[in-house]
Design a protein around this motif. Structure first.
Motif, PDB file in Angstrom:
ATOM      1  N   ARG A  27       0.566  -0.919   0.351  1.00 40.08           N
ATOM      2  CA  ARG A  27       0.022   0.004  -0.158  1.00 40.08           C
ATOM      3  C   ARG A  27       0.694   1.555   0.112  1.00 40.08           C
ATOM      4  O   ARG A  27      -0.121   2.444   0.389  1.00 40.08           O
ATOM      5  CB  ARG A  27      -0.815   0.189   1.288  1.00 40.08           C
ATOM      6  CG  ARG A  27      -2.244  -1.386   0.609  1.00 40.08           C
ATOM      7  CD  ARG A  27      -2.694  -0.885   2.396  1.00 40.08           C
ATOM      8  NE  ARG A  27      -3.544  -1.682   2.331  1.00 40.08           N
ATOM      9  CZ  ARG A  27      -4.322  -3.005   2.719  1.00 40.08           C
ATOM     10  NH1 ARG A  27      -2.971  -2.987   4.048  1.00 40.08           N
ATOM     11  NH2 ARG A  27      -5.012  -3.628   2.860  1.00 40.08           N
TER      12      ARG A  27
ATOM     13  N   PRO B  89       2.293   4.479  -1.419  1.00 39.43           N
ATOM     14  CA  PRO B  89       1.529   5.441  -2.396  1.00 39.43           C
ATOM     15  C   PRO B  89       2.089   5.253  -3.645  1.00 39.43           C
ATOM     16  O   PRO B  89       1.720   5.376  -4.633  1.00 39.43           O
ATOM     17  CB  PRO B  89       2.191   6.943  -0.994  1.00 39.43           C
ATOM     18  CG  PRO B  89       2.542   7.254  -0.019  1.00 39.43           C
ATOM     19  CD  PRO B  89       3.047   4.918   0.403  1.00 39.43           C
ATOM     20  N   ALA B  90       3.821   5.406  -4.135  1.00 40.72           N
ATOM     21  CA  ALA B  90       4.604   4.659  -4.521  1.00 40.72           C
ATOM     22  C   ALA B  90       3.569   4.013  -5.841  1.00 40.72           C
ATOM     23  O   ALA B  90       3.448   4.125  -6.778  1.00 40.72           O
ATOM     24  CB  ALA B  90       5.853   5.619  -4.764  1.00 40.72           C
TER      25      ALA B  90
ATOM     26  N   LEU C  59       0.682   2.512  -5.801  1.00 33.53           N
ATOM     27  CA  LEU C  59      -0.585   2.620  -5.796  1.00 33.53           C
ATOM     28  C   LEU C  59      -0.372   3.636  -6.684  1.00 33.53           C
ATOM     29  O   LEU C  59      -1.445   3.203  -7.565  1.00 33.53           O
ATOM     30  CB  LEU C  59      -1.146   2.987  -4.159  1.00 33.53           C
ATOM     31  CG  LEU C  59      -1.110   2.301  -3.355  1.00 33.53           C
ATOM     32  CD1 LEU C  59      -2.419   2.353  -2.013  1.00 33.53           C
ATOM     33  CD2 LEU C  59      -2.359   1.163  -3.940  1.00 33.53           C
ATOM     34  N   ASP C  60       0.381   4.819  -6.818  1.00 33.49           N
ATOM     35  CA  ASP C  60       0.311   5.545  -7.982  1.00 33.49           C
ATOM     36  C   ASP C  60       0.862   4.876  -8.668  1.00 33.49           C
ATOM     37  O   ASP C  60       0.256   4.997 -10.517  1.00 33.49           O
ATOM     38  CB  ASP C  60       0.865   6.761  -7.777  1.00 33.49           C
ATOM     39  CG  ASP C  60       0.743   7.730  -6.566  1.00 33.49           C
ATOM     40  OD1 ASP C  60      -0.515   8.081  -6.925  1.00 33.49           O
ATOM     41  OD2 ASP C  60       1.350   7.896  -5.833  1.00 33.49           O
ATOM     42  N   ALA C  61       1.743   3.443  -8.687  1.00 38.52           N
ATOM     43  CA  ALA C  61       2.498   3.517 -10.097  1.00 38.52           C
ATOM     44  C   ALA C  61       1.043   2.309 -10.939  1.00 38.52           C
ATOM     45  O   ALA C  61       0.576   2.066 -12.123  1.00 38.52           O
ATOM     46  CB  ALA C  61       3.543   2.351  -9.991  1.00 38.52           C
TER      47      ALA C  61
ATOM     48  N   ARG D 294      -2.564   2.597 -10.710  1.00 40.36           N
ATOM     49  CA  ARG D 294      -3.189   3.239 -10.502  1.00 40.36           C
ATOM     50  C   ARG D 294      -2.851   4.740 -12.355  1.00 40.36           C
ATOM     51  O   ARG D 294      -3.528   3.558 -13.614  1.00 40.36           O
ATOM     52  CB  ARG D 294      -3.600   5.153  -9.631  1.00 40.36           C
ATOM     53  CG  ARG D 294      -4.619   4.038  -9.084  1.00 40.36           C
ATOM     54  CD  ARG D 294      -5.021   5.547  -8.563  1.00 40.36           C
ATOM     55  NE  ARG D 294      -3.858   6.111  -7.546  1.00 40.36           N
ATOM     56  CZ  ARG D 294      -3.354   5.764  -6.706  1.00 40.36           C
ATOM     57  NH1 ARG D 294      -4.087   5.886  -6.035  1.00 40.36           N
ATOM     58  NH2 ARG D 294      -2.733   6.562  -5.601  1.00 40.36           N
ATOM     59  N   ALA D 295      -1.755   4.076 -12.511  1.00 43.80           N
ATOM     60  CA  ALA D 295      -0.703   4.837 -13.853  1.00 43.80           C
ATOM     61  C   ALA D 295      -0.805   3.544 -14.961  1.00 43.80           C
ATOM     62  O   ALA D 295      -1.672   4.061 -16.154  1.00 43.80           O
ATOM     63  CB  ALA D 295       0.070   5.328 -13.688  1.00 43.80           C
TER      64      ALA D 295
ATOM     65  N   ARG E 211      -4.406   3.007 -15.922  1.00 41.49           N
ATOM     66  CA  ARG E 211      -5.009   3.415 -16.722  1.00 41.49           C
ATOM     67  C   ARG E 211      -4.061   3.006 -18.102  1.00 41.49           C
ATOM     68  O   ARG E 211      -4.936   3.046 -19.299  1.00 41.49           O
ATOM     69  CB  ARG E 211      -4.844   5.094 -17.093  1.00 41.49           C
ATOM     70  CG  ARG E 211      -5.415   6.007 -15.507  1.00 41.49           C
ATOM     71  CD  ARG E 211      -5.525   7.360 -15.552  1.00 41.49           C
ATOM     72  NE  ARG E 211      -3.570   7.833 -15.244  1.00 41.49           N
ATOM     73  CZ  ARG E 211      -3.922   7.495 -14.554  1.00 41.49           C
ATOM     74  NH1 ARG E 211      -4.208   7.450 -12.967  1.00 41.49           N
ATOM     75  NH2 ARG E 211      -2.207   8.352 -13.969  1.00 41.49           N
TER      76      ARG E 211
ATOM     77  N   PRO F  79      10.810   3.630 -10.683  1.00 39.90           N
ATOM     78  CA  PRO F  79       9.397   3.774 -11.089  1.00 39.90           C
ATOM     79  C   PRO F  79       9.092   3.210 -12.620  1.00 39.90           C
ATOM     80  O   PRO F  79       8.391   2.376 -12.529  1.00 39.90           O
ATOM     81  CB  PRO F  79       9.227   5.590 -10.518  1.00 39.90           C
ATOM     82  CG  PRO F  79      10.582   5.918  -9.983  1.00 39.90           C
ATOM     83  CD  PRO F  79      11.633   4.822 -10.279  1.00 39.90           C
TER      84      PRO F  79
ATOM     85  N   ARG G 174       5.968   1.025 -13.139  1.00 39.28           N
ATOM     86  CA  ARG G 174       5.305   0.912 -14.535  1.00 39.28           C
ATOM     87  C   ARG G 174       5.489  -0.195 -15.371  1.00 39.28           C
ATOM     88  O   ARG G 174       3.919  -0.363 -15.584  1.00 39.28           O
ATOM     89  CB  ARG G 174       5.437   1.974 -14.990  1.00 39.28           C
ATOM     90  CG  ARG G 174       4.048   2.802 -15.758  1.00 39.28           C
ATOM     91  CD  ARG G 174       4.064   4.534 -16.259  1.00 39.28           C
ATOM     92  NE  ARG G 174       5.981   4.486 -16.311  1.00 39.28           N
ATOM     93  CZ  ARG G 174       5.855   3.945 -17.729  1.00 39.28           C
ATOM     94  NH1 ARG G 174       5.597   3.555 -18.273  1.00 39.28           N
ATOM     95  NH2 ARG G 174       6.838   4.233 -18.582  1.00 39.28           N
TER      96      ARG G 174
END
Length: 301
Positions: free
Chosen positions: A103, A105-106, A108-110, A112-113, A116, A156, A160
């Motif tokens: 969980r 933040p980095a 979860l951001d990856a 979500r990106a 998409r 990152p 991703r």
């Protein structure tokens, strides 16, 4: 059901698959994946077509009768093949229970990106586990992506790209396809055409996800570097999750070399998949019907 005739029919189906795959060699991997999926689906459906659909008779000499192999031997082999799934289920259950829900933040951001980019809108659980040597995906209603513990040190960009690859598996429901592969393998554990079709399908499945990653704008050389480094790290670490068979693994050693060669030989992005699914399905359905319902009709000559 005549097992000997079914073996011959599936051999013809496999040979047809190799011929069409050669014609699709320059097309997207997704077209070849669907072709091999159709071959394996046909292998599963040929006995059902033989039993449920009106037969197409072919004349043979009256003295000829197909040999009938012992069904007990076939059943024993099918049972042993199906039993090979048990360690994989146990491994997945252990990872699901012991893996750390990631969980950060980095992360979860990856996620979500990547979702998409991959076109995935439903929730996906992200795990990290020491029991996972390479990224893996499983689950139908509740998909799970498990990453190696070392994923916390990835750049990152690597994170991703890995997540895009795994999320394409989720979008395509590849875990269901893997289930069909295992069903065909259990039913025809002795048939080389089924083994070869299963191997080609798994290769084209991974290449399809690789092409989807390149379509997001990733450079092939960079992506290949990530694949190789992930596999290199996996070979240095633990390999306990190699039994996680009901799912899709990103950097499987048996396909990595061919995937890297294909990626480096490809252009920067992959063209959209051609609209050939309906003709392929119709042709495959006709072939499955013809092979499945073909039956010998004795003649006096």
């Amino acid at each position: 059901m005549n097992l000997t005739l079914d073996v011959a029919k599936i051999a013809l189906l496999g040979a047809s698959g190799w011929l069409v795959a050669a014609l699709l060699a320059r097309g997207p991997a997704s077209a070849r994946h669907d072709l091999w999926l159709l071959v394996l689906l046909g292998a599963v459906l040929v006995p059902a077509a033989e039993l449920l659909l009106p037969p197409l008779y072919v004349i043979v000499p009256a003295t000829w009768e197909p040999p009938r192999p012992p069904l007990a031997l076939w059943a024993l082999g099918a049972l042993v093949s199906a039993a090979r799934l048990v360690p994989g289920f146990i491994t997945l259950r252990r990872i699901a229970r012991s893996g750390e829900r990631w969980r950060a933040p980095a992360a979860l951001d990856a996620l979500r990106a990547a979702a998409r980019l991959a076109g995935v809108t439903r929730p996906v659980t992200l795990l990290r586990s020491r029991d996972v040597p390479v990224p893996a995906t499983w689950g139908v209603r509740h998909p799970v992506i498990a990453l190696p513990a070392a994923a916390a040190t990835w750049t990152p960009e690597r994170l991703r790209l890995v997540l895009v690859h795994e999320l394409v598996h989720v979008r395509r429901q590849d875990v269901l396809v893997e289930g069909l592969v295992w069903l065909a393998g259990a039913l025809y554990w002795f048939h080389p055409a089924v083994w070869l079709a299963a191997g080609r399908l798994r290769l084209e499945r991974e290449r399809t996800c690789d092409e989807a990653v390149l379509a997001t704008g990733a450079r092939a050389s960079d992506y290949c570097g990530h694949l190789v480094e992930i596999m290199r790290a996996a070979t240095r670490g633990r390999t306990g999750a190699r039994g996680a068979v009901i799912g899709a693994t990103m950097a499987a050693p048996c396909t990595l070399e061919r995937r890297v060669r294909a990626l480096l030989a490809s252009p920067g992005t992959t063209p959209a998949r051609p609209r050939r699914g309906v003709p392929l399905l119709v042709t495959g359905a006709v072939l499955i019907y013809a092979l499945g319902t073909l039956a010998p009709c004795a003649s006096a000559w």
